[in-house]
Design an enzyme around this catalytic site. Sequence first.
Site: not given
Length: 335
Positions: A47, A137, A178, A220
């Site tokens: 990753r 976020k 978002e 978003k």
Amino acid sequence: MPTMPGLDQTARAIVADGKGILAADETVSTITKRLTARAIESTSDSRRAYREMLFSTPDIAAFIGGVILQDETIRQDSSTGIPLLELLVGRGIIPGIKVDTGVHPLAGAPGEFVAEGLDGLRARLEEYHELGARFAKWRAVFIIRDGLPTAKCIHANAHALARYAALCQEQGLVPIVEPEVLMEGAHALEQCEDVTGRVLQAVFNELFDAQVSLEGMLLKPNMVTAGLRCARQASVDEVAEATLRALTRHVPPAVPGVVFLSGGQDAVLATEHLNAINALGGPKPWKLSFSYGRALQDEAMEVWRGQREQVPAAQRMFHHRAGCDSAAALGRYSG
Ligand code: 13P
């Protein structure tokens, strides 16, 4: 609602001049699904290698103003021993961090979800700011189905988004808010427009009540599309018009940027939709850009396949797609 000079500047820098956001904040379990689907082993090192490939793509900072990280990545070092976050900062890219802890079934609302993560959030934001994150976020999801989303689900998620956003600004981080109306389902474009409008209105009502500075945040949202299983898929122009209509009706002009998620759209279509939205006439008081995850990464991950010798080819693919989305953010994409 006070304006917050430092936050305003950061929010505007992220979406300056055809720049958008790379959402690279998949949780370990989500990225593992995407990697294993391509027969790539998912380990903490694979990753790291994958994200390092994306972040070190030559000249990518011309198109990418911010990258959203998640908890594992923000603590990882690159192969040359510098923190991945420093790699971004050194290239003029602003690092951000996903801070919701995922969506969980909402009590009393069968089939619906609420995004969690408010408990202990102030301390986590403080630590992330210390590590170098400058924005955050939080993603809430809404399902369109018979009678869904309910007013209860919309209100619970809008309220949590506003509490999150206020905490971010207190800690010096720009909140990305978002609210995602999911594409899964057989609904028509008109239903998506109606639900998206109701969700956005509820979110901004809550942001107002929480005294969140609109100048120091980014929105978003989803684009307004027909559901993936709807027999009649809307044209690119229909999506663009319905999306801009929803924003014009429900998003205050003080918000500096609207950065769409891709939500499972094909990469080329996500570029075409963004371009069509920016090419429309009429008032567009916000920067209209991208914060794509899959639409920016899928092609590059396909080419990379976990192989070191594929890094330059995967980076070229990522650079190409980010360049297309950057042109679309300026309404200048031509296929
Ligand atoms: P997608 O563009 O793949 O929808 O991801 C964006 C994102 O960050 C969802 O939270």
